[in-house]
Design an enzyme around this catalytic site. Structure first.
Site, PDB file in Angstrom:
ATOM      1  N   ASN A  49       1.993  -5.104  -3.249  1.00  0.00           N
ATOM      2  CA  ASN A  49       0.600  -5.440  -2.928  1.00  0.00           C
ATOM      3  C   ASN A  49      -0.203  -4.183  -2.588  1.00  0.00           C
ATOM      4  O   ASN A  49       0.270  -3.336  -1.825  1.00  0.00           O
ATOM      5  CB  ASN A  49       0.623  -6.378  -1.701  1.00  0.00           C
ATOM      6  N   ASP A  63     -12.382 -10.186  -0.214  1.00  0.00           N
ATOM      7  CA  ASP A  63     -13.622 -10.375   0.542  1.00  0.00           C
ATOM      8  C   ASP A  63     -14.657  -9.450  -0.078  1.00  0.00           C
ATOM      9  O   ASP A  63     -14.310  -8.490  -0.782  1.00  0.00           O
ATOM     10  CB  ASP A  63     -13.476 -10.185   2.064  1.00  0.00           C
ATOM     11  N   GLU A 101       0.792  -1.243   0.000  1.00  0.00           N
ATOM     12  CA  GLU A 101       0.000   0.000   0.000  1.00  0.00           C
ATOM     13  C   GLU A 101       0.822   1.289   0.000  1.00  0.00           C
ATOM     14  O   GLU A 101       0.610   2.166   0.834  1.00  0.00           O
ATOM     15  CB  GLU A 101      -0.953  -0.014   1.208  1.00  0.00           C
ATOM     16  N   GLU A 115      -6.297 -10.693  -1.163  1.00  0.00           N
ATOM     17  CA  GLU A 115      -7.053 -10.475   0.083  1.00  0.00           C
ATOM     18  C   GLU A 115      -8.546 -10.348  -0.174  1.00  0.00           C
ATOM     19  O   GLU A 115      -9.227  -9.505   0.435  1.00  0.00           O
ATOM     20  CB  GLU A 115      -6.542  -9.208   0.791  1.00  0.00           C
ATOM     21  N   HIS A 167     -10.356  -6.111  -1.713  1.00  0.00           N
ATOM     22  CA  HIS A 167     -11.325  -5.922  -0.625  1.00  0.00           C
ATOM     23  C   HIS A 167     -12.505  -5.161  -1.220  1.00  0.00           C
ATOM     24  O   HIS A 167     -12.405  -3.955  -1.461  1.00  0.00           O
ATOM     25  CB  HIS A 167     -10.714  -5.089   0.513  1.00  0.00           C
TER      26      HIS A 167
HETATM   27  C1  XIL Z   1      -5.702  -6.387   8.623  1.00  0.00           C
HETATM   28  C2  XIL Z   1      -6.018  -7.601   9.498  1.00  0.00           C
HETATM   29  O1  XIL Z   1      -6.999  -8.363   8.874  1.00  0.00           O
HETATM   30  C3  XIL Z   1      -6.461  -7.147  10.861  1.00  0.00           C
HETATM   31  O2  XIL Z   1      -6.595  -8.289  11.722  1.00  0.00           O
HETATM   32  C4  XIL Z   1      -5.461  -6.166  11.454  1.00  0.00           C
HETATM   33  O3  XIL Z   1      -5.954  -5.673  12.671  1.00  0.00           O
HETATM   34  C5  XIL Z   1      -5.192  -5.027  10.509  1.00  0.00           C
HETATM   35  O4  XIL Z   1      -4.781  -5.527   9.245  1.00  0.00           O
HETATM   36  N1  XIL Z   1      -4.811  -4.729   3.869  1.00  0.00           N
HETATM   37  C6  XIL Z   1      -3.769  -5.539   4.250  1.00  0.00           C
HETATM   38  C7  XIL Z   1      -3.910  -6.407   5.442  1.00  0.00           C
HETATM   39  O5  XIL Z   1      -2.751  -5.622   3.524  1.00  0.00           O
HETATM   40  O6  XIL Z   1      -2.693  -6.602   6.117  1.00  0.00           O
HETATM   41  C8  XIL Z   1      -4.950  -5.877   6.399  1.00  0.00           C
HETATM   42  O7  XIL Z   1      -5.138  -6.843   7.413  1.00  0.00           O
HETATM   43  C9  XIL Z   1      -6.239  -5.574   5.665  1.00  0.00           C
HETATM   44  C10 XIL Z   1      -6.022  -4.539   4.607  1.00  0.00           C
END
Ligand code: XIL
Length: 375
Positions: free
Chosen positions: A202, A269, A154, A267, A238
Protein backbone atom coordinates in the site's frame (compact mmCIF):
# COMPACT_ATOMS: atom_id res chain seq x y z
CA UNK A 1 -54.31 -14.45 -0.30
CA UNK A 2 -55.19 -11.08 1.11
CA UNK A 3 -53.43 -11.99 4.31
CA UNK A 4 -50.24 -12.94 2.45
CA UNK A 5 -50.18 -9.72 0.49
CA UNK A 6 -50.59 -7.74 3.63
CA UNK A 7 -47.77 -9.64 5.31
CA UNK A 8 -45.44 -8.92 2.39
CA UNK A 9 -46.34 -5.30 2.53
CA UNK A 10 -45.52 -5.18 6.22
CA UNK A 11 -42.22 -6.99 5.60
CA UNK A 12 -41.17 -4.49 2.94
CA UNK A 13 -42.21 -1.63 5.11
CA UNK A 14 -40.13 -2.91 8.00
CA UNK A 15 -37.11 -3.74 5.85
CA UNK A 16 -36.83 -0.33 4.23
CA UNK A 17 -35.49 1.72 7.10
CA UNK A 18 -32.86 -0.92 7.87
CA UNK A 19 -31.28 -1.26 4.46
CA UNK A 20 -30.03 1.61 2.42
CA UNK A 21 -30.71 4.65 4.48
CA UNK A 22 -28.30 6.91 6.22
CA UNK A 23 -29.19 9.96 8.20
CA UNK A 24 -32.44 10.21 6.29
CA UNK A 25 -30.84 9.51 2.93
CA UNK A 26 -32.69 6.82 0.98
CA UNK A 27 -29.88 5.24 -1.04
CA UNK A 28 -26.66 3.51 -0.26
CA UNK A 29 -23.23 3.04 -1.72
CA UNK A 30 -23.10 -0.55 -0.57
CA UNK A 31 -26.26 -1.49 -2.48
CA UNK A 32 -24.85 -0.05 -5.69
CA UNK A 33 -21.37 -1.50 -5.09
CA UNK A 34 -22.89 -4.92 -4.61
CA UNK A 35 -24.30 -4.76 -8.15
CA UNK A 36 -20.70 -4.37 -9.32
CA UNK A 37 -19.20 -7.08 -7.11
CA UNK A 38 -17.18 -4.25 -5.55
CA UNK A 39 -16.23 -3.54 -1.95
CA UNK A 40 -16.89 0.01 -0.84
CA UNK A 41 -15.25 0.92 2.42
CA UNK A 42 -14.26 3.51 4.96
CA UNK A 43 -11.53 3.79 7.55
CA UNK A 44 -13.14 3.80 10.98
CA UNK A 45 -12.35 4.50 14.61
CA UNK A 46 -14.08 2.01 16.95
CA UNK A 47 -14.20 4.67 19.69
CA UNK A 48 -16.89 6.40 17.58
CA UNK A 49 -19.22 3.42 17.17
CA UNK A 50 -21.16 4.60 20.22
CA UNK A 51 -22.23 7.70 18.28
CA UNK A 52 -25.50 6.58 16.62
CA UNK A 53 -25.18 8.57 13.39
CA UNK A 54 -21.58 7.42 12.98
CA UNK A 55 -22.48 3.76 13.39
CA UNK A 56 -25.63 3.99 11.24
CA UNK A 57 -23.85 5.69 8.40
CA UNK A 58 -21.04 3.14 8.34
CA UNK A 59 -23.42 0.19 8.52
CA UNK A 60 -25.80 1.48 5.88
CA UNK A 61 -23.36 2.88 3.37
CA UNK A 62 -20.37 0.56 3.34
CA UNK A 63 -19.72 -3.16 2.96
CA UNK A 64 -16.11 -2.95 4.16
CA UNK A 65 -14.28 -1.24 7.01
CA UNK A 66 -10.64 -0.71 7.86
CA UNK A 67 -9.40 0.44 11.25
CA UNK A 68 -7.80 3.86 10.78
CA UNK A 69 -5.34 3.22 13.60
CA UNK A 70 -6.55 0.26 15.67
CA UNK A 71 -4.43 -2.42 13.96
CA UNK A 72 -1.20 -0.42 13.70
CA UNK A 73 1.85 -1.30 15.81
CA UNK A 74 1.25 1.23 18.62
CA UNK A 75 -2.24 -0.23 19.10
CA UNK A 76 -1.49 -3.93 18.68
CA UNK A 77 1.94 -4.24 20.34
CA UNK A 78 2.19 -1.32 22.81
CA UNK A 79 5.00 -3.07 24.68
CA UNK A 80 7.45 -5.65 23.36
CA UNK A 81 5.76 -9.03 23.11
CA UNK A 82 2.54 -7.73 24.70
CA UNK A 83 -0.32 -7.69 22.29
CA UNK A 84 -3.56 -5.81 22.58
CA UNK A 85 -6.42 -6.57 20.23
CA UNK A 86 -9.36 -4.92 21.98
CA UNK A 87 -9.80 -2.00 19.57
CA UNK A 88 -9.19 -4.06 16.44
CA UNK A 89 -11.61 -6.71 17.70
CA UNK A 90 -14.31 -4.06 18.05
CA UNK A 91 -13.96 -3.26 14.37
CA UNK A 92 -14.24 -6.96 13.49
CA UNK A 93 -17.33 -7.37 15.69
CA UNK A 94 -18.98 -4.33 14.13
CA UNK A 95 -18.24 -5.67 10.67
CA UNK A 96 -19.61 -9.11 11.50
CA UNK A 97 -22.80 -7.60 12.91
CA UNK A 98 -23.35 -5.72 9.65
CA UNK A 99 -22.13 -8.24 7.07
CA UNK A 100 -19.05 -6.26 6.15
CA UNK A 101 -15.50 -7.26 5.24
CA UNK A 102 -12.48 -6.03 7.21
CA UNK A 103 -9.27 -4.75 5.63
CA UNK A 104 -6.32 -4.90 7.98
CA UNK A 105 -3.89 -1.97 8.13
CA UNK A 106 -0.97 -2.36 8.53
CA UNK A 107 1.75 -4.84 9.47
CA UNK A 108 4.94 -2.96 8.59
CA UNK A 109 5.61 0.75 8.24
CA UNK A 110 8.70 2.90 8.64
CA UNK A 111 6.81 5.50 10.70
CA UNK A 112 4.09 5.50 13.37
CA UNK A 113 5.89 2.89 15.40
CA UNK A 114 5.87 2.68 19.21
CA UNK A 115 8.80 4.27 21.06
CA UNK A 116 9.90 0.94 22.57
CA UNK A 117 10.60 -0.18 19.00
CA UNK A 118 12.15 2.93 17.49
CA UNK A 119 14.28 3.71 20.54
CA UNK A 120 15.13 0.14 21.50
CA UNK A 121 18.53 0.02 19.70
CA UNK A 122 17.85 -3.51 18.56
CA UNK A 123 20.28 -5.53 16.47
CA UNK A 124 19.18 -6.81 13.03
CA UNK A 125 18.70 -10.29 14.50
CA UNK A 126 16.50 -8.95 17.27
CA UNK A 127 14.52 -6.81 14.83
CA UNK A 128 14.01 -9.79 12.58
CA UNK A 129 12.50 -11.81 15.38
CA UNK A 130 10.40 -8.85 16.62
CA UNK A 131 9.04 -8.34 13.10
CA UNK A 132 8.33 -12.03 12.60
CA UNK A 133 6.61 -12.35 15.96
CA UNK A 134 4.47 -9.27 15.30
CA UNK A 135 3.33 -10.31 11.84
CA UNK A 136 2.63 -13.92 12.80
CA UNK A 137 0.82 -13.00 16.03
CA UNK A 138 -1.38 -10.26 14.55
CA UNK A 139 -2.26 -12.10 11.34
CA UNK A 140 -2.98 -15.32 13.27
CA UNK A 141 -5.26 -13.47 15.67
CA UNK A 142 -7.31 -12.14 12.75
CA UNK A 143 -7.15 -15.28 10.62
CA UNK A 144 -10.47 -15.71 8.83
CA UNK A 145 -11.63 -12.30 10.04
CA UNK A 146 -9.47 -9.88 8.11
CA UNK A 147 -9.83 -10.71 4.41
CA UNK A 148 -7.00 -8.48 3.17
CA UNK A 149 -3.91 -7.00 4.83
CA UNK A 150 -1.73 -4.05 3.98
CA UNK A 151 1.42 -6.02 4.70
CA UNK A 152 3.86 -3.20 3.97
CA UNK A 153 2.97 0.49 3.92
CA UNK A 154 4.83 3.28 2.11
CA UNK A 155 8.22 1.66 1.54
CA UNK A 156 9.19 3.65 -1.58
CA UNK A 157 10.07 7.32 -1.99
CA UNK A 158 8.87 9.50 -4.85
CA UNK A 159 11.84 8.53 -7.01
CA UNK A 160 11.03 4.87 -6.65
CA UNK A 161 13.90 4.15 -4.25
CA UNK A 162 13.40 2.26 -1.02
CA UNK A 163 13.06 4.56 1.98
CA UNK A 164 15.64 4.27 4.71
CA UNK A 165 13.74 2.75 7.60
CA UNK A 166 14.10 0.69 10.74
CA UNK A 167 13.06 -2.39 8.79
CA UNK A 168 15.21 -1.85 5.71
CA UNK A 169 18.58 -0.49 6.76
CA UNK A 170 18.33 1.42 10.05
CA UNK A 171 19.59 -1.11 10.92
CA UNK A 172 17.14 -3.42 9.11
CA UNK A 173 16.39 -7.09 9.68
CA UNK A 174 19.64 -8.34 8.19
CA UNK A 175 18.67 -7.61 4.58
CA UNK A 176 19.94 -4.00 4.31
CA UNK A 177 21.00 -3.13 0.77
CA UNK A 178 19.16 -6.13 -0.64
CA UNK A 179 16.30 -4.14 -2.15
CA UNK A 180 12.83 -5.53 -1.65
CA UNK A 181 14.05 -8.65 0.20
CA UNK A 182 12.73 -7.42 3.55
CA UNK A 183 9.31 -6.79 2.04
CA UNK A 184 9.26 -10.28 0.53
CA UNK A 185 10.05 -11.66 3.98
CA UNK A 186 7.10 -9.76 5.49
CA UNK A 187 4.74 -11.13 2.83
CA UNK A 188 5.98 -14.69 3.43
CA UNK A 189 5.39 -14.52 7.18
CA UNK A 190 1.92 -13.01 6.69
CA UNK A 191 1.06 -15.78 4.23
CA UNK A 192 2.32 -18.41 6.64
CA UNK A 193 0.01 -17.04 9.36
CA UNK A 194 -3.09 -16.86 7.13
CA UNK A 195 -2.80 -18.51 3.72
CA UNK A 196 -6.27 -17.26 2.76
CA UNK A 197 -5.79 -13.54 3.48
CA UNK A 198 -5.13 -11.30 0.50
CA UNK A 199 -1.79 -9.57 0.91
CA UNK A 200 -1.30 -6.00 -0.31
CA UNK A 201 1.46 -3.48 -0.74
CA UNK A 202 0.00 0.00 0.00
CA UNK A 203 1.36 3.45 -0.89
CA UNK A 204 0.53 7.08 -1.73
CA UNK A 205 1.43 9.19 -4.76
CA UNK A 206 1.64 6.03 -6.84
CA UNK A 207 -1.86 6.23 -8.31
CA UNK A 208 -0.85 7.24 -11.81
CA UNK A 209 2.16 6.28 -13.91
CA UNK A 210 5.32 7.70 -12.31
CA UNK A 211 8.66 6.69 -10.84
CA UNK A 212 7.13 5.38 -7.64
CA UNK A 213 4.39 3.35 -9.32
CA UNK A 214 7.01 2.00 -11.76
CA UNK A 215 9.04 0.72 -8.80
CA UNK A 216 5.95 -0.87 -7.25
CA UNK A 217 5.06 -2.45 -10.57
CA UNK A 218 8.56 -3.87 -10.92
CA UNK A 219 8.42 -5.28 -7.39
CA UNK A 220 5.04 -6.95 -7.97
CA UNK A 221 6.28 -8.42 -11.25
CA UNK A 222 9.38 -9.78 -9.54
CA UNK A 223 7.37 -11.16 -6.58
CA UNK A 224 4.93 -12.88 -8.90
CA UNK A 225 7.75 -14.44 -10.88
CA UNK A 226 9.42 -15.73 -7.71
CA UNK A 227 6.14 -16.79 -6.07
CA UNK A 228 6.40 -14.31 -3.22
CA UNK A 229 2.78 -14.25 -1.99
CA UNK A 230 1.41 -10.86 -3.04
CA UNK A 231 -2.22 -10.46 -4.12
CA UNK A 232 -2.71 -6.76 -4.54
CA UNK A 233 -1.63 -3.16 -4.52
CA UNK A 234 -3.34 -0.44 -2.49
CA UNK A 235 -3.46 3.01 -4.03
CA UNK A 236 -4.06 5.39 -1.14
CA UNK A 237 -5.39 8.32 -3.21
CA UNK A 238 -4.90 11.11 -0.68
CA UNK A 239 -5.50 14.03 -3.02
CA UNK A 240 -4.22 17.10 -1.22
CA UNK A 241 -4.37 19.62 -4.08
CA UNK A 242 -7.27 20.16 -6.47
CA UNK A 243 -4.81 21.31 -9.10
CA UNK A 244 -2.68 18.19 -8.92
CA UNK A 245 -4.97 15.31 -9.61
CA UNK A 246 -3.19 12.16 -10.81
CA UNK A 247 -3.69 11.17 -14.42
CA UNK A 248 -3.15 7.73 -15.99
CA UNK A 249 -4.66 6.00 -12.95
CA UNK A 250 -6.67 3.67 -15.19
CA UNK A 251 -3.50 2.71 -17.06
CA UNK A 252 -1.68 1.99 -13.81
CA UNK A 253 -4.53 -0.19 -12.52
CA UNK A 254 -4.66 -2.01 -15.86
CA UNK A 255 -0.94 -2.82 -15.87
CA UNK A 256 -1.09 -4.14 -12.29
CA UNK A 257 -4.16 -6.23 -13.10
CA UNK A 258 -2.29 -7.66 -16.09
CA UNK A 259 0.29 -9.03 -13.63
CA UNK A 260 -2.51 -10.92 -11.91
CA UNK A 261 -2.96 -8.75 -8.81
CA UNK A 262 -5.95 -6.78 -7.57
CA UNK A 263 -6.00 -3.07 -6.90
CA UNK A 264 -7.78 -1.44 -3.97
CA UNK A 265 -8.27 2.30 -3.69
CA UNK A 266 -7.53 2.35 0.02
CA UNK A 267 -7.52 5.84 1.53
CA UNK A 268 -9.21 8.32 -0.77
CA UNK A 269 -9.88 11.87 0.34
CA UNK A 270 -9.87 15.12 -1.63
CA UNK A 271 -8.69 17.96 0.61
CA UNK A 272 -10.12 21.46 0.08
CA UNK A 273 -8.63 24.77 1.26
CA UNK A 274 -10.61 25.82 4.34
CA UNK A 275 -10.96 28.90 6.55
CA UNK A 276 -10.18 29.06 10.27
CA UNK A 277 -13.56 27.53 11.12
CA UNK A 278 -12.95 24.62 8.75
CA UNK A 279 -15.39 25.69 6.01
CA UNK A 280 -14.26 25.53 2.36
CA UNK A 281 -12.82 28.84 1.13
CA UNK A 282 -14.56 28.45 -2.23
CA UNK A 283 -18.01 26.92 -2.54
CA UNK A 284 -17.27 25.82 -6.12
CA UNK A 285 -14.60 23.50 -4.72
CA UNK A 286 -17.33 21.15 -3.53
CA UNK A 287 -18.36 20.44 -7.11
CA UNK A 288 -14.73 20.13 -8.25
CA UNK A 289 -14.27 17.64 -5.44
CA UNK A 290 -17.41 15.76 -6.51
CA UNK A 291 -16.13 15.54 -10.06
CA UNK A 292 -12.83 14.05 -8.92
CA UNK A 293 -14.54 11.51 -6.67
CA UNK A 294 -16.89 10.60 -9.51
CA UNK A 295 -14.02 10.08 -11.95
CA UNK A 296 -12.01 7.90 -9.59
CA UNK A 297 -15.09 5.88 -8.60
CA UNK A 298 -15.90 5.35 -12.29
CA UNK A 299 -12.47 4.15 -13.23
CA UNK A 300 -12.37 1.74 -10.30
CA UNK A 301 -15.92 0.51 -10.84
CA UNK A 302 -15.37 -0.04 -14.57
CA UNK A 303 -12.17 -2.07 -14.22
CA UNK A 304 -12.59 -5.59 -12.90
CA UNK A 305 -9.02 -5.43 -11.54
CA UNK A 306 -10.09 -2.72 -9.09
CA UNK A 307 -11.95 -4.65 -6.42
CA UNK A 308 -12.38 -2.11 -3.60
CA UNK A 309 -12.99 1.62 -3.33
CA UNK A 310 -12.38 3.08 0.11
CA UNK A 311 -12.23 6.53 1.70
CA UNK A 312 -10.09 7.54 4.70
CA UNK A 313 -12.92 8.13 7.13
CA UNK A 314 -16.31 9.17 5.74
CA UNK A 315 -17.47 12.23 7.70
CA UNK A 316 -15.68 15.58 7.74
CA UNK A 317 -16.33 15.55 11.47
CA UNK A 318 -13.47 13.09 11.84
CA UNK A 319 -10.74 13.33 9.26
CA UNK A 320 -6.97 13.28 9.56
CA UNK A 321 -6.59 16.13 7.00
CA UNK A 322 -7.10 19.21 9.24
CA UNK A 323 -4.54 17.88 11.69
CA UNK A 324 -2.10 16.82 8.99
CA UNK A 325 -2.31 20.17 7.14
CA UNK A 326 -2.35 22.25 10.35
CA UNK A 327 -5.85 23.54 9.67
CA UNK A 328 -5.17 24.69 6.09
CA UNK A 329 -7.20 21.96 4.42
CA UNK A 330 -10.20 19.84 5.21
CA UNK A 331 -13.66 18.87 4.04
CA UNK A 332 -12.21 15.96 2.08
CA UNK A 333 -14.80 13.24 2.57
CA UNK A 334 -18.24 12.14 1.30
CA UNK A 335 -20.34 13.26 4.28
CA UNK A 336 -20.25 16.63 6.01
CA UNK A 337 -19.78 17.04 9.76
CA UNK A 338 -23.51 16.48 10.31
CA UNK A 339 -23.40 13.22 8.36
CA UNK A 340 -25.24 14.75 5.42
CA UNK A 341 -24.18 13.44 2.04
CA UNK A 342 -22.17 15.95 0.00
CA UNK A 343 -22.07 16.40 -3.79
CA UNK A 344 -19.07 14.04 -3.71
CA UNK A 345 -21.27 11.32 -2.25
CA UNK A 346 -23.83 11.73 -5.01
CA UNK A 347 -21.07 11.61 -7.61
CA UNK A 348 -19.76 8.28 -6.30
CA UNK A 349 -23.26 6.83 -6.12
CA UNK A 350 -23.95 7.93 -9.69
CA UNK A 351 -20.61 6.54 -10.88
CA UNK A 352 -21.46 3.13 -9.41
CA UNK A 353 -24.95 3.14 -10.93
CA UNK A 354 -23.70 4.09 -14.38
CA UNK A 355 -20.89 1.55 -14.28
CA UNK A 356 -23.35 -1.23 -13.38
CA UNK A 357 -25.55 -0.27 -16.33
CA UNK A 358 -22.64 -0.04 -18.72
CA UNK A 359 -20.97 -3.28 -17.60
CA UNK A 360 -23.66 -5.85 -16.84
CA UNK A 361 -21.14 -8.71 -16.78
CA UNK A 362 -18.58 -7.12 -14.48
CA UNK A 363 -19.41 -9.21 -11.38
CA UNK A 364 -18.18 -12.53 -12.80
CA UNK A 365 -15.14 -10.74 -14.26
CA UNK A 366 -14.26 -9.38 -10.82
CA UNK A 367 -14.78 -12.75 -9.19
CA UNK A 368 -12.46 -14.33 -11.70
CA UNK A 369 -9.73 -11.78 -10.98
CA UNK A 370 -10.20 -12.30 -7.24
CA UNK A 371 -9.83 -16.06 -7.65
CA UNK A 372 -6.86 -15.73 -9.98
CA UNK A 373 -4.94 -13.21 -7.86
CA UNK A 374 -4.90 -15.48 -4.84
CA UNK A 375 -3.67 -18.59 -6.66
C1 XIL B 1 -3.20 8.39 9.67
C2 XIL B 1 -4.44 8.47 10.56
O1 XIL B 1 -5.51 8.90 9.79
C3 XIL B 1 -4.18 9.39 11.72
O2 XIL B 1 -5.28 9.33 12.63
C4 XIL B 1 -2.89 9.01 12.43
O3 XIL B 1 -2.62 9.95 13.43
C5 XIL B 1 -1.74 8.92 11.47
O4 XIL B 1 -2.05 8.04 10.41
N1 XIL B 1 -1.34 6.91 5.14
C6 XIL B 1 -1.70 5.79 5.85
C7 XIL B 1 -2.55 5.93 7.05
O5 XIL B 1 -1.40 4.66 5.41
O6 XIL B 1 -2.28 4.95 8.02
C8 XIL B 1 -2.45 7.30 7.66
O7 XIL B 1 -3.41 7.39 8.69
C9 XIL B 1 -2.65 8.37 6.60
C10 XIL B 1 -1.61 8.26 5.53
Amino acid sequence: MRFIIRLNFVAIFIALPIVGQSAGFAQSLRQEAQKLGLQVGAAVDPARFSEPLYAETVANQFNMVEPENAMKWPATEPARGQFSFAAGDQVVEFAEAHQMKVRGHNLLWGISNPAWLTEGHFTPDQLRSIMKNHIITVVSHYRGKVFAWDVVNEAFDRDGRLKHTLWYDRPGIGLAGRGTAYLAQAFRWAHQADPNALLFYNDYAAEGLNAKSDAIYAMVKDFKRRHVPIDGVGLQMHLMDLNQIPTSVAANIARLAALGVQVHITEMDVALPVDASGKPLHRADLSRQAKIYGEMATLCAEQPGCTAFQTWGFTDKYSWIPHYTRGKKGDGLLFDSNYHPKPAYRAVLKAFKQAAKKHPTIIPQRLQIERHSSL
